[in-house]
Design an enzyme around this catalytic site. Structure first.
Site, PDB file in Angstrom:
ATOM      1  N   CYS A 169      -4.592   2.324  -3.825  1.00 23.11           N
ATOM      2  CA  CYS A 169      -3.371   2.800  -3.164  1.00 23.11           C
ATOM      3  C   CYS A 169      -2.228   1.800  -3.296  1.00 23.11           C
ATOM      4  O   CYS A 169      -1.387   1.686  -2.395  1.00 23.11           O
ATOM      5  CB  CYS A 169      -3.610   3.106  -1.688  1.00 23.11           C
ATOM      6  SG  CYS A 169      -4.821   4.391  -1.408  1.00 23.11           S
ATOM      7  N   GLN A 202      -4.508  -5.198   6.914  1.00 21.36           N
ATOM      8  CA  GLN A 202      -5.469  -6.106   6.303  1.00 21.36           C
ATOM      9  C   GLN A 202      -5.482  -7.479   6.977  1.00 21.36           C
ATOM     10  O   GLN A 202      -6.260  -8.344   6.563  1.00 21.36           O
ATOM     11  CB  GLN A 202      -5.161  -6.281   4.805  1.00 21.36           C
ATOM     12  CG  GLN A 202      -5.328  -5.022   3.970  1.00 21.36           C
ATOM     13  CD  GLN A 202      -6.788  -4.613   3.751  1.00 21.36           C
ATOM     14  OE1 GLN A 202      -7.714  -5.395   3.954  1.00 21.36           O
ATOM     15  NE2 GLN A 202      -6.993  -3.367   3.341  1.00 21.36           N
ATOM     16  N   LYS A 236     -10.854  -0.332   9.761  1.00 22.93           N
ATOM     17  CA  LYS A 236     -11.007  -1.560   8.960  1.00 22.93           C
ATOM     18  C   LYS A 236     -11.438  -2.742   9.810  1.00 22.93           C
ATOM     19  O   LYS A 236     -11.639  -3.839   9.294  1.00 22.93           O
ATOM     20  CB  LYS A 236      -9.687  -1.900   8.269  1.00 22.93           C
ATOM     21  CG  LYS A 236      -9.281  -0.922   7.181  1.00 22.93           C
ATOM     22  CD  LYS A 236      -8.148  -1.484   6.340  1.00 22.93           C
ATOM     23  CE  LYS A 236      -7.311  -0.418   5.685  1.00 22.93           C
ATOM     24  NZ  LYS A 236      -7.892   0.187   4.483  1.00 22.93           N
ATOM     25  N   HIS A 257       0.863  -1.180   0.000  1.00 20.70           N
ATOM     26  CA  HIS A 257       0.000   0.000   0.000  1.00 20.70           C
ATOM     27  C   HIS A 257       0.907   1.239   0.000  1.00 20.70           C
ATOM     28  O   HIS A 257       1.991   1.200   0.576  1.00 20.70           O
ATOM     29  CB  HIS A 257      -0.846  -0.056   1.276  1.00 20.70           C
ATOM     30  CG  HIS A 257      -1.932   0.974   1.367  1.00 20.70           C
ATOM     31  ND1 HIS A 257      -1.710   2.287   1.711  1.00 20.70           N
ATOM     32  CD2 HIS A 257      -3.273   0.873   1.171  1.00 20.70           C
ATOM     33  CE1 HIS A 257      -2.862   2.939   1.729  1.00 20.70           C
ATOM     34  NE2 HIS A 257      -3.834   2.113   1.413  1.00 20.70           N
ATOM     35  N   ASP A 286       2.950  -4.386   8.013  1.00 20.19           N
ATOM     36  CA  ASP A 286       1.736  -3.611   7.826  1.00 20.19           C
ATOM     37  C   ASP A 286       0.576  -4.604   7.909  1.00 20.19           C
ATOM     38  O   ASP A 286       0.273  -5.311   6.949  1.00 20.19           O
ATOM     39  CB  ASP A 286       1.781  -2.912   6.466  1.00 20.19           C
ATOM     40  CG  ASP A 286       0.486  -2.173   6.166  1.00 20.19           C
ATOM     41  OD1 ASP A 286      -0.439  -2.204   7.013  1.00 20.19           O
ATOM     42  OD2 ASP A 286       0.409  -1.555   5.083  1.00 20.19           O
TER      43      ASP A 286
HETATM   44  C1  LIG Z   1      -2.363  -2.707   3.528  1.00 19.96           C
HETATM   45  C2  LIG Z   1      -2.736  -1.349   4.002  1.00 19.96           C
HETATM   46  N1  LIG Z   1      -1.819  -0.588   4.600  1.00 19.96           N
HETATM   47  C3  LIG Z   1      -2.098   0.640   5.068  1.00 19.96           C
HETATM   48  C4  LIG Z   1      -3.354   1.181   4.928  1.00 19.96           C
HETATM   49  C5  LIG Z   1      -3.575   2.566   5.429  1.00 19.96           C
HETATM   50  O1  LIG Z   1      -4.448   2.593   6.516  1.00 19.96           O
HETATM   51  P1  LIG Z   1      -5.010   4.003   6.968  1.00 19.96           P
HETATM   52  O2  LIG Z   1      -5.757   4.539   5.811  1.00 19.96           O
HETATM   53  O3  LIG Z   1      -5.886   3.713   8.123  1.00 19.96           O
HETATM   54  O4  LIG Z   1      -3.836   4.840   7.324  1.00 19.96           O
HETATM   55  C6  LIG Z   1      -4.354   0.416   4.291  1.00 19.96           C
HETATM   56  C7  LIG Z   1      -5.724   0.925   4.088  1.00 19.96           C
HETATM   57  O5  LIG Z   1      -6.010   1.974   3.572  1.00 19.96           O
HETATM   58  C8  LIG Z   1      -4.027  -0.874   3.820  1.00 19.96           C
HETATM   59  O6  LIG Z   1      -4.944  -1.623   3.209  1.00 19.96           O
END
Ligand SMILES: Cc1ncc(COP(=O)(O)O)c(C=O)c1O
Ligand SMILES: Cc1ncc(COP(=O)(O)O)c(C=O)c1O
Lengths: 420, 144, 420, 144
Positions: free
Chosen positions: A378, A214, A237, A134, A211
């Site tokens: 993203c 998910q 999420k 992401h 990270d």
């Molecule tokens: C794999 C992953 N990392 C990071 C994020 C970022 O999370 P946030 O938008 O809560 O900062 C997301 C979701 O948007 C994600 O799916």
């Protein structure tokens, strides 16, 4: 031995929006939980009650509401710590989202205020991410590389959508300071093999960040068992509210890191020309924290725990099996990500030949009330890797049903008719 | 004053009539602790005798009633006991204070110090209650 | 000409907590709004409704809920922009709190990623704050000085609790890159004379940031009229939720600044080795933003606007006059801050001879249910300046009454009896 | 398909049967615009005549139906009008697209382009609709 199971019809009743009618009389079929999940009444009411009857600032207050609010806020930390198996509650830092958690760690490196050699960084040092990340797990490390002159490197992704580990030994080497990869990809659904990467990181003395945005919402996750150094995830999420994320880190590392944001609550004592800092976790929580959001996240964690993360995982597995089967029969549909159930979660991304995903998503919504996500989610580099500008992504959660997946399949047939 | 009140009579009593206050000779170790967030401070001396018996705890300091009363209660509990025994009371008191109001205090171990249970709900006050006790722990370690 | 006025009894009905009974049958007398304000039903219900029926991630979604949520989130930006007179909605950046807003600007300086000379910083350059600042407007600048080798300097405070401008010309000079001061002090109540400082900053080419955390909730504030370059404030002090703050900045400056947090939503395009960034305000909003918090803040701004900030200000002025008069008659009470109403807000800090503020606050709470704040209020240097470790602070808002101030005075007499 | 639908018949019609598509000679200026977030791209040429009359707008590109239909509608509106007139249509279209669904479209100015009103509610799609129009504006400026 019986598999853990959940009563999806009962669960759906907990989510008010799922019985909503969209404009034009469309029902709502929400297949976009990978983007952000819906919220159960339990979470919404916990927040409402706190705001209405118990709210005040935390920590520094010396009165009844302050004590109640602090108890609720710090109690949320206990619950989150227990939910992910953190060895200590003090290792749970509340941030505004997963992105802040990732940036917080990235800013700890090459910081002139930090003395610990593990966090020193300069030209010659290397940072390793992957092509399936992401943007929130790419851009902070690009910034770090730019600030320090270190080199950013990355794992490739195989055609099947797996982390390409073939170059592991060369990629993660004595120059590597940190490896930061997704626990589960938000596009491919792939769950990455942490143990192998971790073993190599340990061999060369590099730190490992996951990270887990998910994975924590969808699987039982135990950070101690995973063995990584840092784990980031996000409230919205996992049936919790927006405005709160979580960084878990080994206490010893968090203590060794320089502070990130400066301000109230993260200090011990302040003079005009210098300051000393509070112990973790407060060292990383500058200013008024996400109080009511922590209350909501605690309720979310209670909600998921009561159902059982094993049951959530099993339910999503069933949905994913159903989806992979049904989507596989649509002509011109190309799955981006693993086609089998091994090491993958309930996120299914695909393209439809000749039809732009934007059009797929919008017709599904327009005509059927089906909410999927379309675009690069993203994860633009991952899409570049597959030579496509965008995909359509359906992502499942505990409240979804196989009927909803069938509706998606029907919707895709209609899309093909409209644009055929 | 209500039942859950943080200000038990006992705390006020100790604040107004502190036990053992003042710095005395002889002593094995002297420490000076400060709570930088609120400016409370204490100077504390410990004198140990045979078999680790605590012969005297003497102290002087300034701060709120909680920090002052806590020093006075500590004096009562520690003098006459042994270093080992008193350190286990310190541990129990610390556990209570850091329990955010969710720890059931062990009255048998804590004695009068249970009066501070209400403080545990106010993180900003916990350090006040602990100031003298942490100083004492530090001083005992240095005395041995 | 009649003064704007408000119906405080009607307003109190909007705040559920104000009719709450505390344990032991105590009523609640909330005089701690400077720390964080209470929330009206209108805000709480707007959030509840959004979470229950309209929630989804924003910006990137291509479906009905995504459109509704985005409309609500971006609509909140419009409302906040209008509320503070921002020339453009794109100049409103949502952060997690005021502290993040202040850090965001501090991190823009001396950043190797930034090219604009106004944000370059190194040894010889100077940063100016004041002795009356909240830690959140001190520590980020200490960090900046440490990172870059620049020098941190500060305005003193007069015995009366006013900014000491006597050394203005020497203090703010050709080496000064930025001046960052409180619009209103969170301890003294002092409203600082922005125009004089601004004129000097302009003369020497320095930027001016205002920490308006304590002014925007309590006065009509027009950022364009103020003329500063950056203004920070925070949702939870203005009847809005926790988890959201605001940075206003001149569009041209925000555009010239390097990004701060990296991640989703703040990018234009991402490759593995480089990225380009979204235009402002999104450039500074990495990751999922505080969506439901923005909805709550919009409702807060609507609520305050309907009452009228003139009326709020006038009401607080009345309360402050009453408090200064009544407290002045308590023997042994020393006011820390201006004793007259000129250029001051509804925050009254004091000491009681021989009694530690911690004890004052706790007895007031314990016996009368009166919530005040005691300690250094995240302004330790200011307290050091006055040679005291702590003060007791009563802070007023639109829902407070003169009766409540009378209760405080009665409570203080009782405190003196208990500890006399 | 429902009333508020983003996919008006007209948009689908233009998508399936694009007007004026293909790159033609002669032209005064050619531009190439890309939407980096979704990969949509367009190459667009403009030929102006006497009195600023728009003699031809020719284009080629790829992307979603919204971006493709928007190019086709633009072709219809611009050709035969003057550069000045067409730029004021571009301005009105931009205002509508950036209005987040809160701007009342001026049908007299926009003609068929009002069909895109529903797009304004989806920020992620606004750039698709604007791609060809921004490219056109750019090309006209370079032609003059
Ligand atoms: C794999 C992953 N990392 C990071 C994020 C970022 O999370 P946030 O938008 O809560 O900062 C997301 C979701 O948007 C994600 O799916
Ligand atoms: C003057 C001032 N500045 C900054 C802050 C910090 O605001 P926040 O806690 O929302 O970051 C506060 C309040 O805590 C304040 O009173």
């Amino acid at each position: 031995m019986s598999l853990p199971s959940l009563d999806v019809e009962r669960i759906r009743k907990d989510f008010p929006v799922l019985s909503r009618e969209l404009p034009g009389g469309r029902p709502l079929i929400y297949l976009d939980s990978g983007n952000s999940s819906q919220k159960p009444t339990q979470v919404i009411e916990a927040m409402r009650d706190h705001l209405a009857m118990h709210y005040s600032n935390v920590g520094r207050a010396h009165h009844a509401l302050g004590a109640e609010s602090t108890e609720a806020y710090e109690g949320a930390r206990d619950k989150v710590a227990a939910f992910v198996g953190a060895p200590s509650r003090d290792e749970i830092v509340f941030t505004k989202n997963a992105s802040e958690a990732l940036n917080l760690v990235a800013y700890a490196f090459g910081n002139p205020m930090g003395g610990d050699p593990r966090f020193q960084m300069g030209p010659g040092d290397e940072i390793v991410v992957s092509e399936m990340e992401h943007h929130s797990n790419i851009v902070p490390w690009q910034f770090l590389a730019q600030r320090t002159g270190a080199t950013l490197r990355w794992f490739g992704v195989t055609d099947e959508g797996r982390l390409d580990l073939s170059g592991l030994h060369e990629l993660v080497n004595e120059r590597t300071k940190i490896v930061s990869i997704a626990h589960q990809s938000n596009v491919l659904g792939t769950v990455n093999p942490v143990a192998g990467v971790l073993a190599r990181a340990r061999e060369v003395g590099a730190l490992l960040m996951l990270d887990a945005s998910q994975s924590v919402p969808h699987h039982p996750v135990d950070v101690a068992a995973l063995g990584a150094d840092f784990v980031a995830f996000t409230g919205h999420k996992m049936v919790g509210p927006s405005g709160i994320g979580v960084l878990w880190g080994r206490g010893e590392l968090l203590s060794a890191m320089p502070p990130f944001l400066g301000g109230g609550e993260m200090i011990e004592a302040v003079w005009m020309d210098r300051s000393t800092f509070a112990p973790i976790p407060h060292k990383f929580e500058a200013g008024t924290p996400p109080i009511v959001e922590a209350v909501g996240l605690a309720a979310a964690v209670d909600y998921l725990s009561a159902i059982g993360m094993d049951a959530v995982e099993a339910h999503e597995r069933e949905l994913t099996a159903h989806a992979l089967g049904a989507l596989g029969e649509i002509p011109g549909l190309r799955l981006i990500g693993p086609g089998d159930l091994a090491d993958r979660g309930g996120t299914v991304a695909f393209t439809l030949e000749g039809i732009h995903p934007h059009d797929v998503g919008q017709i599904l919504d327009d005509v059927f009330g089906i909410a999927v996500r379309v675009g690069h989610h993203c994860a633009r580099p991952l899409h570049l890797r597959f030579g496509i500008p965008a995909t359509t992504r359906a992502s499942f959660y505990l409240y979804n049903t196989t009927d909803e997946i069938d509706a998606l399949v029907k919707g895709l047939h209609h899309v093909q008719k409209v644009f055929g | 004053m209500i039942a859950e009140s943080m200000y038990q009579e006992l705390i006020l009593e100790h604040y107004k009539h502190p036990q053992g206050r003042g710095l005395r000779e002889p002593y094995d170790a002297e420490v000076h602790h400060v709570n930088p967030t609120c400016g409370d401070e204490i100077t504390l001396r410990v004198k140990l005798g045979d078999g680790g018996k605590v012969e005297d705890v003497s102290y002087d300091g300034q701060g709120c009633s909680i920090s002052q009363a806590a020093a006075s209660v500590l004096y009562d509990l520690a003098t006459g006991s042994t270093a080992r025994e008193s350190l286990s009371v310190v541990d129990e008191f610390t556990r209570l204070m850091q329990g955010r109001g969710q720890v059931e205090p062990d009255e048998d171990v804590l004695g009068d110090a249970v009066a501070f249970a209400g403080v545990a709900k106010f993180p900003a006050r916990v350090k006040c209650a602990l100031l003298a006790w942490m100083a004492y722990k530090d001083a005992v370690v240095r005395s041995q």
